[in-house]
Scaffold this motif. Structure first.
Motif, PDB file in Angstrom:
ATOM      1  N   SER A 269       5.277  32.098 -67.272  1.00 13.37           N
ATOM      2  CA  SER A 269       5.848  30.972 -67.634  1.00 13.37           C
ATOM      3  C   SER A 269       5.238  29.869 -66.919  1.00 13.37           C
ATOM      4  N   ARG A 270       5.057  28.674 -67.656  1.00 16.01           N
ATOM      5  CA  ARG A 270       4.522  27.540 -66.960  1.00 16.01           C
ATOM      6  C   ARG A 270       5.723  26.938 -65.919  1.00 16.01           C
ATOM      7  N   LEU A 271       6.632  26.941 -66.221  1.00 15.59           N
ATOM      8  CA  LEU A 271       7.824  26.171 -65.555  1.00 15.59           C
ATOM      9  C   LEU A 271       9.121  27.051 -65.970  1.00 15.59           C
ATOM     10  N   LEU A 272      10.113  27.031 -64.988  1.00 16.47           N
ATOM     11  CA  LEU A 272      11.537  27.085 -65.365  1.00 16.47           C
ATOM     12  C   LEU A 272      12.345  26.252 -64.964  1.00 16.47           C
ATOM     13  N   VAL A 273      13.012  25.572 -65.941  1.00 15.35           N
ATOM     14  CA  VAL A 273      14.022  24.556 -65.590  1.00 15.35           C
ATOM     15  C   VAL A 273      15.480  25.189 -65.494  1.00 15.35           C
ATOM     16  N   THR A 274      16.019  25.019 -64.388  1.00 10.18           N
ATOM     17  CA  THR A 274      17.094  26.044 -64.221  1.00 10.18           C
ATOM     18  C   THR A 274      18.225  25.249 -63.407  1.00 10.18           C
ATOM     19  N   ASN A 275      19.486  25.660 -63.360  1.00 17.03           N
ATOM     20  CA  ASN A 275      20.539  25.286 -62.405  1.00 17.03           C
ATOM     21  C   ASN A 275      20.154  26.122 -61.042  1.00 17.03           C
ATOM     22  N   VAL A 286       7.976  34.832 -58.023  1.00 12.55           N
ATOM     23  CA  VAL A 286       6.851  35.388 -58.754  1.00 12.55           C
ATOM     24  C   VAL A 286       5.878  34.431 -58.949  1.00 12.55           C
ATOM     25  N   GLY A 287       6.008  33.136 -58.144  1.00 11.49           N
ATOM     26  CA  GLY A 287       5.408  32.148 -58.166  1.00 11.49           C
ATOM     27  C   GLY A 287       5.259  31.295 -59.169  1.00 11.49           C
ATOM     28  N   THR A 288       6.378  31.248 -60.106  1.00 10.14           N
ATOM     29  CA  THR A 288       6.383  30.091 -61.062  1.00 10.14           C
ATOM     30  C   THR A 288       7.095  28.863 -60.656  1.00 10.14           C
ATOM     31  N   ARG A 289       6.399  27.693 -61.180  1.00  8.82           N
ATOM     32  CA  ARG A 289       7.114  26.251 -60.657  1.00  8.82           C
ATOM     33  C   ARG A 289       8.432  26.481 -61.236  1.00  8.82           C
ATOM     34  N   VAL A 290       9.394  25.762 -60.463  1.00  9.76           N
ATOM     35  CA  VAL A 290      10.794  25.651 -60.844  1.00  9.76           C
ATOM     36  C   VAL A 290      11.161  24.158 -60.765  1.00  9.76           C
ATOM     37  N   LEU A 291      11.810  23.673 -61.786  1.00  5.81           N
ATOM     38  CA  LEU A 291      12.374  22.444 -61.620  1.00  5.81           C
ATOM     39  C   LEU A 291      14.041  22.945 -61.574  1.00  5.81           C
ATOM     40  N   ASP A 292      14.656  22.490 -60.591  1.00  4.82           N
ATOM     41  CA  ASP A 292      15.973  22.948 -60.126  1.00  4.82           C
ATOM     42  C   ASP A 292      16.833  21.390 -60.575  1.00  4.82           C
ATOM     43  N   VAL A 293      17.823  21.835 -61.571  1.00 11.53           N
ATOM     44  CA  VAL A 293      18.540  20.685 -61.747  1.00 11.53           C
ATOM     45  C   VAL A 293      20.199  20.838 -60.911  1.00 11.53           C
TER      46      VAL A 293
END
Lengths: 562, 398
Positions: A269-275, A286-293
């Protein structure tokens, strides 16, 4: 052979966050046998087996089931529990309890051990901490807006191990990879970019509304990638709602995989958008960029996605983050980030757009900070708030005061120079600085009084003791009203409570040291904030991996002499 | 019959000193486990004062009067407590400072009185004088003793063996230090009665570890463990758990060996069983009604005992199986809660206690068990810590 046990009786994310500590133990004690105790419900967390030698599975489910049978009584459960501890493989040379619960304190006390660190229930039925870093964690629980350290770093330092450049780890097997490949094939994702969404969370307060996730999906240009919803089986209903609310193709993968399969999928995945969730930590591992809301009772500074470059959006609200036991009826924090803003942040996180300005939220970027290599979530370009300065300065004070070890193979972490504060922030910091000076003075006076108690005339001891107690009460009250002070005075209180001596001289020594320590920390924090206030930095220019050429240059934080 | 509106109120009165002190505490816990509103008058702190009086260099008459006055103070404490609290039952344990004046005043105030005489009536004979002071007299020896008690004036006489306390008598996890300190192939723990000395001399070649106060002054001094000092209850449980074969020999000062008239079972039998510890116990007639075959191993002669010891030392699995069955029996039928239930059935009116109230076994309530331990033990034991863990699990406070 040295035997070490780490007790981690929390959830998946906490278990994954224990990985760096275990790696550090391997490094520091290469011939030791390292055991890890986890709850049965989370025993399947795919933590790499090279990190530990034995896994002890605490039989929570079995005990709960047996206790529910009232006809049997509790004695059989006690016998089962006794068998568990008999088979634990003790005595251990060291038991490190990372779980901050009374139950874990009891469990830790029952494991045969020569030394225990972290929360322990003593024979006098009082809780003991036996760890400066766990004392800090407990002390800072109610001053979370300025909490200075991530749990990953705290865990490692509790066991006395240094941080290395690596982050979390997770096992991905060949079967997991095969599953992920099959999933991507089935949904036409092979060789194509996709963005993952994690909709659920362990509580509603932490959950960005599903409708906003759906609107985010629609706001992201399809050229950036497909949208894949991940999550556990219990989140399928949420995922169905999201799919129904979007106008574009969204792949519903909720409940489709094991944790290992999820890790394998997120790798692509390019990005995970998550809580703030377990999958967030899986993605980081696993080194995937995260956007944490981030919302609700979550401080990303404590539990955010671990690794340089991850992005966090946190609400700008007076009540955020709320205390862990707060009862909220408005959930305003969940509405501070609009779907369009989230889309802009997602583009920024993927390197596909500029850093956006957010109306009611802040965008933070993770960095690993020297000298300890700890992680910090700092505004990329926005002005720092007073809390940011307090947090940063507090971190330096506590790292120094509690001897956080320097990072392994140093050089990979950055040093950060706080930007010059605004006039408004300077005024706040000046006020906090004044309060800290008062705290330092009062604590120093209390230290002197307590130190002299053994030599005080017996008739005057009650009077002196009353003065010291009144000082403590006053300091605690100050801590309630000024959160920059709160960890310092709460640490003081926990240290005083932990003084085990029963003779006057021993109690006097222990308490005097505690008050003196509080005074020193308050003074150091005041000094650190004063440096900020006057803008007196010395600047050692150097590269910063996550900053642009226009960003503040890295520097050590110390006062320039006149 | 409608259920009672409130739980029964029970005042348990213990002795000043001796092993019955712990019995009183366990009895109170048993009452609490049944849901009774229980208070314990624990006079253990007065034992030191009693010792001082005993050692005074005064005439025997003076000493007797001083002791009587001392006991009178404690008796007044019983009356005052009962007058203030109005228990449904005042339950005295053997050697509690309750004389005729105290019990008559309690009965005059409408309270029921009961005595649990946990002694050998042939050794302590004061029962004759006090039997009439009680509405119910409970004894660890059956007929013909009960007839003698009724003859002496007791309202009713009931056979009630001693018991185990699952809160205190339980298997424990032993540290390396515990095993080194308390471990043995063969142990005996108890007072140096003549018959025990004779029997253990017959085993001297097997070098049993012998625990208890007074052994250092006997021919078995070299086998006296712990320097011949007294052992605490916690130490006793560790001794039991750390020993492969525990010897349980009923005391008798009137015979040199096994007591042929053994008509009671000592508390040790139930305590060992509850601890899950393997024991060899001298045969006693009442054992057959208390334990089923395969749950206990008894001996009737020294020769038989000498055969049993090496046999069972060589068979740890068999020992463990027998001990496990004994523990199941003890916990299922022979706890203090079971005994107090019988006392309640025999003494309390239906308005405060439903006779035959059934649960399969009166499982001790976890909260009350923890509270009882917290009140009676200054330090938290591993058992209490485990119970607290279970409470967290039960309540979902993880």
């Amino acid at each position: 052979m040295r035997k070490i046990l780490v007790v981690q009786l929390c959830r998946i994310g906490d278990i994954l966050m224990t990985g760096p500590l275990l790696r550090g133990l391997r490094r520091a004690h290469p011939s030791a046998e390292v055991s890890l105790m986890v709850m049965d419900s989370f025993a399947a967390t795919p933590l790499p087996s090279h990190l530990y030698d034995r896994l002890l599975v605490f039989p929570l489910g079995g005990l709960a089931g047996a206790l529910a049978d009232r006809q049997r009584g509790w004695e059989p459960s006690r016998d089962a529990l006794r068998s568990f501890f008999d088979d634990a493989g003790g005595p251990f040379d060291l038991v490190v309890n990372l779980t901050h619960t009374d139950m874990s304190a009891l469990v830790t006390s029952l494991v045969p051990a020569r030394r225990r660190v972290g929360l322990v229930m003593r024979a006098d039925r009082r809780l003991g901490l036996d760890s400066a870093w766990m004392t800090y964690l407990r002390a800072s629980m109610r001053s979370r807006p300025v909490s200075a350290f991530h749990l990953v770093d705290l865990f490692a330092w509790t066991a006395g191990v240094a941080r290395d450049a690596s982050g979390l780890e997770i096992t991905v097997t060949a079967d997991d990879e095969a599953w992920a490949a099959s999933f991507m094939r089935t949904h036409g994702l092979t060789g194509r970019p996709f963005i993952a969404l994690q909709l659920g969370a362990s509580s509603d307060a932490k959950r960005w509304p599903v409708e906003r996730f759906a609107a985010l999906a629609d706001a992201l240009d399809p050229s950036l990638g497909e949208i894949v919803i991940i999550g556990g089986p219990a989140e399928r209903a949420l995922a169905d709602r999201c799919v129904a609310a979007t106008a574009r193709r969204v792949i519903n993968g909720a409940g489709a995989s094991t944790l290992g399969g999820l890790a394998a999928l997120l790798r692509h995945s390019r990005l995970l958008v998550t809580n703030d969730t377990g999958p967030m930590h899986v993605a980081a591992a696993v080194g995937t960029r995260v956007l944490d809301v981030s919302s609700g009772p979550v401080s990303p500074h404590e539990t955010g996605p671990y690794g340089a470059g991850h992005v966090v959006v946190e609400p700008v609200l007076a009540c955020s983050p709320c205390p862990l036991d707060a009862e909220c009826h408005h959930f305003a924090c969940r509405a501070t980030l609009s779907p369009d803003e989230a889309a802009a942040v997602a583009r920024f996180a993927m390197g596909e757009g500029p850093e956006p300005v957010l109306a009611q939220s802040r965008l933070l970027v993770a960095q690993r900070i020297a000298p300890s290599g700890r992680i910090a979530f700092l505004p990329a370009r926005e002005a720092w708030t007073a809390d940011d300065y307090v947090r940063y300065a507090s971190a330096r004070v506590w790292e120094t005061g509690l001897d956080a070890p320097a990072s392994v193979d140093g050089g990979w972490a950055t040093t950060v120079t706080p930007p010059a504060p605004s006039a408004e922030v300077m005024a706040s910091l000046a006020r906090i600085e004044a309060v800290l000076h008062n705290v330092a003075r009062d604590a120093a006076q209390a230290a002197a009084l307590v130190k002299d108690l053994p030599r005080t005339a017996p008739a005057k001891v009650p009077q002196v003791a009353a003065r010291v107690h009144a000082t403590l009460e006053r300091l605690l009250a100050i801590g309630e009203s000024e959160r920059a002070v709160h960890p310092i005075v709460m640490f003081l209180r926990h240290e005083i409570d932990s003084v085990a001596a029963t003779d006057m001289a021993g109690v006097s020594r222990g308490q005097a040291a505690a008050y003196a320590g509080a005074s020193k920390r308050a003074e150091q924090l005041a000094e650190a904030l004063h440096v900020v206030d006057l803008g007196r930095w010395t600047e050692d220019r150097g590269p910063s991996p996550t900053s642009s050429p226009d960003a503040p240059t890295p520097s050590s934080l110390h006062r320039r002499t006149a | 019959m409608s259920r009672p509106a409130r739980p029964p109120r029970v005042l348990v009165v213990g002795p000043i000193a001796g092993g019955t002190l712990d019995t009183a505490r366990s009895t109170a816990r048993g009452a609490e486990a049944l849901g009774a509103d229980t208070r314990l008058l624990d006079f253990g702190a007065f034992g030191a004062g009693w010792d001082v009086i005993t050692k005074l260099d005064v005439s025997p008459d003076h000493k007797t009067r001083l002791k009587a006055d001392y006991a009178k103070v404690l008796g007044e404490a019983i009356v005052a407590t009962a007058a203030s609290w109005r228990p449904d039952l005042v339950l005295a344990l053997a050697q509690a400072p309750m004389n005729a004046s105290v019990s008559s005043r309690l009965r005059a105030a409408g309270m029921r009185t009961a005595l649990w005489f946990v002694e050998n009536h042939r050794v302590l004979t004061y029962w004759k004088a006090v039997a009439k002071d009680y509405d119910a007299f409970f004894a660890i020896q059956d007929e013909p003793f009960l007839a003698m008690v009724r003859e002496a004036g007791a309202g009713k006489a009931v056979y009630l063996p001693t018991a185990c306390d699952p809160v205190r008598h339980a298997p424990v996890t032993l540290s390396d230090d515990d095993r080194a300190r308390f471990g043995a192939d063969v142990s005996f723990a108890g007072a140096p009665y003549r018959n025990r000395q004779r029997l253990l001399l017959g085993l001297i070649d097997m070098a049993p570890r012998i625990w208890g106060d007074g052994w250092q002054a006997t021919e078995l001094a070299r086998l006296a463990a712990g320097g011949g000092a007294r052992f605490t209850l916690d130490e006793m449980v560790k001794i039991f758990n750390a020993t492969a074969v525990n010897l349980n020999i009923h005391s008798a000062n009137h015979v040199e060996g096994l007591d042929p008239d053994g008509d009671y079972v000592n508390p040790r039998t139930f305590e060992l069983a509850a601890c899950g510890a393997f024991q060899l116990v001298d045969a006693r007639a009442p054992l057959g009604a208390l334990f089923a075959p395969g749950e206990l191993v008894t001996f009737t002669s020294m020769a038989q005992l000498r055969e049993q010891i090496p046999y069972f030392l060589a068979r740890p699995a068999e020992r463990a199986a027998i001990a496990a069955r004994a523990r199941q029996r003890a916990i299922g039928e022979h706890t203090f809660a079971h005994r107090v239930r019988r006392i309640f059935d025999e003494t309390l009116p239906a308005s405060v206690w439903e006779a035959g109230r059934t649960t399969a076994a009166p499982a001790a309530d976890l909260d009350r068990a923890i509270d009882a331990l917290a009140r009676t033990a200054t330090k938290m034991s591993p058992d209490e810590a485990m119970m607290r863990v279970l409470r967290h699990v039960r309540d979902g406070v993880l």
